[in-house]
Scaffold this motif. Structure first.
Motif, mmCIF file in Angstrom:
data_model
loop_
_atom_site.group_PDB
_atom_site.id
_atom_site.type_symbol
_atom_site.label_atom_id
_atom_site.label_comp_id
_atom_site.label_asym_id
_atom_site.label_seq_id
_atom_site.Cartn_x
_atom_site.Cartn_y
_atom_site.Cartn_z
ATOM 1 N N GLU A 37 23.521 17.312 26.665
ATOM 2 C CA GLU A 37 22.528 18.194 27.270
ATOM 3 C C GLU A 37 23.163 18.978 28.418
ATOM 4 N N SER A 38 22.621 18.882 29.605
ATOM 5 C CA SER A 38 23.106 19.677 30.731
ATOM 6 C C SER A 38 24.583 19.428 31.019
ATOM 7 N N SER A 39 25.030 18.183 30.865
ATOM 8 C CA SER A 39 26.422 17.850 31.181
ATOM 9 C C SER A 39 27.407 18.592 30.287
ATOM 10 N N TRP A 40 27.032 18.812 29.045
ATOM 11 C CA TRP A 40 27.893 19.530 28.113
ATOM 12 C C TRP A 40 27.785 21.041 28.320
ATOM 13 N N ALA A 41 26.586 21.503 28.680
ATOM 14 C CA ALA A 41 26.312 22.942 28.699
ATOM 15 C C ALA A 41 26.793 23.651 29.958
ATOM 16 N N GLY A 42 26.988 22.943 31.035
ATOM 17 C CA GLY A 42 27.283 23.577 32.318
ATOM 18 C C GLY A 42 28.704 24.101 32.420
ATOM 19 N N GLY A 43 28.981 24.772 33.544
ATOM 20 C CA GLY A 43 30.295 25.355 33.753
ATOM 21 C C GLY A 43 31.325 24.395 34.304
ATOM 22 N N GLY A 44 30.887 23.443 35.117
ATOM 23 C CA GLY A 44 31.810 22.451 35.651
ATOM 24 C C GLY A 44 32.512 22.851 36.936
ATOM 25 N N ILE A 45 31.971 23.845 37.676
ATOM 26 C CA ILE A 45 32.570 24.188 38.975
ATOM 27 C C ILE A 45 32.307 23.035 39.944
ATOM 28 N N VAL A 46 33.361 22.556 40.595
ATOM 29 C CA VAL A 46 33.206 21.429 41.520
ATOM 30 C C VAL A 46 32.894 21.968 42.918
ATOM 31 N N SER A 47 31.812 22.742 42.969
ATOM 32 C CA SER A 47 31.279 23.278 44.219
ATOM 33 C C SER A 47 29.915 23.873 43.907
ATOM 34 N N PRO A 48 28.958 23.758 44.808
ATOM 35 C CA PRO A 48 27.756 24.585 44.657
ATOM 36 C C PRO A 48 28.168 26.055 44.644
ATOM 37 N N LEU A 49 27.419 26.886 43.916
ATOM 38 C CA LEU A 49 27.805 28.300 43.811
ATOM 39 C C LEU A 49 27.853 28.972 45.184
ATOM 40 N N TYR A 50 26.853 28.698 46.016
ATOM 41 C CA TYR A 50 26.803 29.247 47.372
ATOM 42 C C TYR A 50 26.593 28.055 48.319
ATOM 43 N N PRO A 51 27.663 27.337 48.651
ATOM 44 C CA PRO A 51 27.506 26.053 49.353
ATOM 45 C C PRO A 51 26.845 26.161 50.712
ATOM 46 N N TRP A 52 26.972 27.324 51.360
ATOM 47 C CA TRP A 52 26.355 27.503 52.677
ATOM 48 C C TRP A 52 24.830 27.633 52.592
ATOM 49 N N GLY A 53 24.281 27.771 51.393
ATOM 50 C CA GLY A 53 22.843 27.957 51.237
ATOM 51 C C GLY A 53 22.071 26.682 50.985
ATOM 52 N N TYR A 54 22.746 25.539 51.036
ATOM 53 C CA TYR A 54 22.087 24.271 50.729
ATOM 54 C C TYR A 54 21.856 23.432 51.981
ATOM 55 N N SER A 55 20.996 22.441 51.834
ATOM 56 C CA SER A 55 20.685 21.530 52.933
ATOM 57 C C SER A 55 21.872 20.610 53.208
ATOM 58 N N PRO A 56 21.906 20.003 54.395
ATOM 59 C CA PRO A 56 22.962 19.031 54.689
ATOM 60 C C PRO A 56 23.006 17.874 53.681
ATOM 61 N N ALA A 57 21.859 17.554 53.069
ATOM 62 C CA ALA A 57 21.842 16.466 52.084
ATOM 63 C C ALA A 57 22.709 16.795 50.878
ATOM 64 N N VAL A 58 22.577 18.015 50.357
ATOM 65 C CA VAL A 58 23.408 18.428 49.222
ATOM 66 C C VAL A 58 24.866 18.557 49.657
ATOM 67 N N THR A 59 25.084 19.109 50.839
ATOM 68 C CA THR A 59 26.448 19.289 51.347
ATOM 69 C C THR A 59 27.181 17.962 51.468
ATOM 70 N N ALA A 60 26.508 16.934 51.951
ATOM 71 C CA ALA A 60 27.154 15.624 52.116
ATOM 72 C C ALA A 60 27.623 15.065 50.776
ATOM 73 N N LEU A 61 26.773 15.154 49.755
ATOM 74 C CA LEU A 61 27.159 14.683 48.428
ATOM 75 C C LEU A 61 28.295 15.530 47.857
ATOM 76 N N ALA A 62 28.205 16.847 48.032
ATOM 77 C CA ALA A 62 29.218 17.739 47.476
ATOM 78 C C ALA A 62 30.587 17.481 48.083
ATOM 79 N N HIS A 63 30.652 17.323 49.388
ATOM 80 C CA HIS A 63 31.949 17.122 50.033
ATOM 81 C C HIS A 63 32.586 15.806 49.606
ATOM 82 N N TRP A 64 31.788 14.748 49.518
ATOM 83 C CA TRP A 64 32.336 13.456 49.089
ATOM 84 C C TRP A 64 32.873 13.579 47.661
ATOM 85 N N SER A 65 32.114 14.223 46.788
ATOM 86 C CA SER A 65 32.517 14.349 45.397
ATOM 87 C C SER A 65 33.752 15.226 45.240
ATOM 88 N N GLN A 66 33.800 16.340 45.968
ATOM 89 C CA GLN A 66 34.954 17.234 45.866
ATOM 90 C C GLN A 66 36.241 16.503 46.242
#
Length: 362
Positions: A37-66
């Motif tokens: 489903e979504s996991s196969w269909a997505g692009g796989g960019i290891v960053s939010p498209l516009y990372p400065w536009g998200y809440s600190p909650a999303v940013t914290a998860l994104a930075h750890w994962s990156q």
């Protein structure tokens, strides 16, 4: 502890891997084929498209994962022989307003910089000569998501304390004395000490049967794939909400649409035309390139894109790891590690409060 994971996308697979690695007995079920489903269909960019536009909650998860992705890719390759192709290319934002992104980068200590267009055109010669300014972040990777799913599947199959059931639809939960202790499925009753819902866009539908209002809904996204020379595009480029992602073998992904049409994931000619126009606007040579694929998937839309990670109040034994919207692959490692920490009573990697279902459900 016996744990049942409902959903076999990247979130469910990685949740199962982290939980099983800590000694839990894990059973994972999916209504279809794993990761299709979504996991196969997505692009796989290891960053939010516009990372400065998200809440600190999303940013914290994104930075750890990156920070974690390179070692995850290397470990999966070593364990399974399947390379998820975590491909570090950097990312260019074109004609993007710069003040807010640069302030965000300084605050978050991320290496975002403004570049002259002369430097950009030297680095990305295929880019259209139509842009006036650019931001660049080195170190941004993309992962070949179908191969990531394949690697995670192989890793789980090698673990003696994991069982996987595909084509196993869940119709409801087994509730005894106020506690969730399993599910009703096409394989019959499946019982566990904990049940984790990681069913992506279908998570809200599953919880409705318990009278729980989980604000996760399907959001359709369409993509196209071009076959190009291996050296055609060396970095991810993003302009006007559309992106082009290079794979190591020369394939270039262009996406994506954002459509609220329920569970319909039929590709449309209208979207194909729109994506082609965006592709050629960014990279004019794609006008003569072969379109190798066009497909659609369903993202798990959620308020602010903040996932639900943790126990469900009033449903003891029921846990969530869902609602990642456009950033499931980006946020997966951190989300699944956080779920594992919380469920098994370990010190959490980050503050879990912003993701707790408590106070966010209907």
């Amino acid at each position: 502890m016996r744990i049942l994971v409902v959903g076999g996308g990247a979130i469910g697979l990685l949740s199962a891997r982290f939980l099983a690695a800590q000694g839990a007995e894990v059973c994972l079920v999916d209504q279809g084929a794993l990761g299709r489903e979504s996991s196969w269909a997505g692009g796989g960019i290891v960053s939010p498209l516009y990372p400065w536009g998200y809440s600190p909650a999303v940013t914290a998860l994104a930075h750890w994962s990156q920070d974690f992705y390179p070692q995850l890719g290397a470990r999966l390759l070593a364990d399974t022989g399947v390379d998820p192709e975590v491909y570090v290319t950097g990312l260019y934002w074109l004609d993007q307003e710069q003040a807010e992104p640069l302030a965000w980068a300084a605050r978050e200590r991320r290496p975002l910089q403004a570049l002259s267009m002369e430097a950009v055109y030297q680095a990305v010669p295929a880019l259209a000569r139509r842009y006036s300014q650019a931001l660049y972040m080195p170190g941004v990777a993309n992962v070949r998501n179908p191969r990531l799913v394949k690697a995670l599947r192989a890793a789980l199959e090698a673990m003696s304390n994991v069982r996987v059931h595909e084509q196993c639809a869940v119709s409801g939960f087994i509730r005894e004395g106020g506690r969730i202790c399993g599910v009703h499925s096409t394989r019959g009753e499946l019982r566990a000490d904990r049940v984790v819902v990681a069913a992506g866009a279908w998570s809200g539908e599953l919880l409705r049967g318990l009278g729980v209002g989980l604000p996760v809904e399907p959001v359709k996204g369409q993509m196209i794939l071009y076959q190009c020379a291996e050296d055609f595009l060396g970095s991810i480029v993003l302009a006007n909400g559309r992106y082009a992602i290079p794979r190591r073998d020369g394939h270039v992904l262009v996406g994506s649409t954002l459509e609220y049409q329920g569970f319909d994931k039929t590709p449309t000619e209208q979207a194909l035309a729109s994506l082609k126009a965006s592709a050629v606007e960014m990279l004019p040579a794609l006008a003569d390139a072969e379109v190798a694929g066009h497909w659609a998937g369903l993202r798990p839309g959620s308020p602010g894109g903040v996932p639900f990670i943790g126990p469900v109040p009033g449903c003891e034994g029921l846990w969530l790891n869902c609602g990642h919207f456009r950033n499931g692959l980006v946020l997966a490692p951190a989300s699944c590690q956080l779920l594992s920490d919380l469920l098994l009573g370990r010190e959490p990697i980050i503050d879990p409060a912003p993701y707790a279902p408590a106070g966010r459900l209907g």
